[in-house]
Design an enzyme around this catalytic site. Structure first.
Site, PDB file in Angstrom:
ATOM      1  N   HIS A   1      -3.435  -5.692   0.970  1.00  0.00           N
ATOM      2  CA  HIS A   1      -2.784  -5.894   2.273  1.00  0.00           C
ATOM      3  C   HIS A   1      -2.726  -7.362   2.691  1.00  0.00           C
ATOM      4  CE1 HIS A   1      -2.459  -1.712   3.724  1.00  0.00           C
ATOM      5  NE2 HIS A   1      -3.512  -1.482   2.963  1.00  0.00           N
TER       6      HIS A   1
ATOM      7  N   CYS B   1       0.839  -1.200   0.000  1.00  0.00           N
ATOM      8  CA  CYS B   1       0.000   0.000   0.000  1.00  0.00           C
ATOM      9  C   CYS B   1       0.875   1.252   0.000  1.00  0.00           C
ATOM     10  CB  CYS B   1      -0.983  -0.046   1.169  1.00  0.00           C
ATOM     11  SG  CYS B   1      -2.369   1.084   0.969  1.00  0.00           S
TER      12      CYS B   1
ATOM     13  N   GLU C   1      -1.018  -8.640   4.985  1.00  0.00           N
ATOM     14  CA  GLU C   1      -0.874  -8.757   6.449  1.00  0.00           C
ATOM     15  C   GLU C   1      -2.239  -8.693   7.152  1.00  0.00           C
ATOM     16  OE1 GLU C   1      -0.541  -6.053   4.798  1.00  0.00           O
ATOM     17  OE2 GLU C   1      -0.999  -4.270   6.003  1.00  0.00           O
TER      18      GLU C   1
END
Lengths: 81, 230
Positions: free
Chosen positions: B203, B86, B205
């Site tokens: 994302h 990002c 994560e």
């Protein structure tokens, strides 16, 4: 010494803000407005440099930081000696 | 195996990345403040998402001048795996470690939702364990994720197999309807020519544990751990 720097999106790069503003102008009845592109206006103050030095510095800082040459064009003018 | 999570003023996905690297993957993980220059003790470098320097001027434009960028660039040159997620992707692009540019979403809206990605290459440290063509479900959360490249660069990226992910339908079709932000050719992630630096808007994560709705993001972290372990 004072300079004005103009940073604009390069032709061919979508500029969605300008497009949205153009649509709004159309809604206001300004159908003659066929294109709006929004860019940045930056005022830079310099001290203790000649005009030539100032131009070199401005060129450099535009390339290094103020504009992203992949998507943006820039131009500047010295407005106060 | 040591992992670094780079922290800039305005990073806000740093703790999520740290959590996944440390507690899910079990790596020796450290936060590294952007004033540091030496990252040579690390095997994996993560540049997390956020709004570094308030996105002033352009996303990532200020962060690219932080001292830590010297360390990231140096370790990248050695071939170590580096990923920008990002805002981290935006920073690596601004810093010249990855090609192209990221501009405002065509909708002019901040988009926060799960999307589908088609894995376009297994030939990066972060996708080595993901077969080409596999569809992953990973969330995005950004305003400036609209990938742009001039036609010459776009051709080069395709020719060199540098497109890592494209936005797609759940079935893996790359269509305009599946393109959330207007990215050229639905590009969601790219790598450098040397293939060790990867950048992506989604994302991973945020979806590395079952409790969070998808575990597809874990595949990227598993890939890089296996890659480093050899």
């Amino acid at each position: 010494m004072k300079a004005h720097v103009y940073v604009t999106m390069r032709r061919g790069v979508l500029e969605p803000q300008g497009r949205a503003v153009q649509k709004s102008l159309e809604n206001l009845g300004y159908t003659q407005v066929k294109g709006v592109r929004i860019g940045k206006f930056i005022e830079v103050e310099l001290d203790g440099v000649s005009r030539q030095e100032a131009e070199n510095i401005l060129e450099e800082i535009c390339r290094k930081l103020l504009a992203n040459p992949v998507i943006e064009d820039f131009r500047f003018e010295i407005v106060e000696e | 195996m040591k992992a670094a999570v780079c922290v800039f003023p305005g990073s806000n996905c740093d703790h999520d990345c740290y959590h996944v690297l440390k507690h899910v993957m079990g790596l020796d993980t450290e936060f590294v403040w952007h004033r540091e220059r030496d990252l040579s003790r690390f095997d994996i470098i993560v540049v997390p998402g956020g709004f570094t320097y308030g996105d002033y001027l352009r996303t990532g434009a200020m962060a690219k001048l932080s001292p830590i960028m010297e360390g990231i660039t140096e370790e990248a040159k050695k071939g170590k795996p580096v990923i920008g997620i990002c805002n981290g992707f935006q920073i690596l692009i601004e810093g010249g470690l990855l090609p192209g540019a990221l501009i405002a979403n065509r909708s002019l809206k901040f988009i926060c939702s799960y999307v589908y990605l088609r894995t376009e290459t297994s030939n990066t440290p972060f996708t080595a364990g993901i077969e080409k063509g596999r569809v992953l479900k990973i969330p995005i959360a950004h305003y400036q994720g609209n990938y742009f490249a001039h036609p010459d660069l776009l051709k080069e990226l395709n020719d060199n197999d540098q497109v890592v992910f494209r936005y797609c339908s759940p079935e893996g079709e790359v269509t305009d309807e599946a393109n959330p932000n207007g990215s050229l050719e639905n590009i969601a992630g790219v790598c450098n020519r040397e293939r060790n630096v990867v950048g992506m808007m989604p994302h991973p994560e945020r979806c590395a544990e079952r409790e969070l709705g998808s575990v597809d993001g874990r595949l990227l972290f598993e890939s890089v751990v296996n890659y480093v372990a050899g």
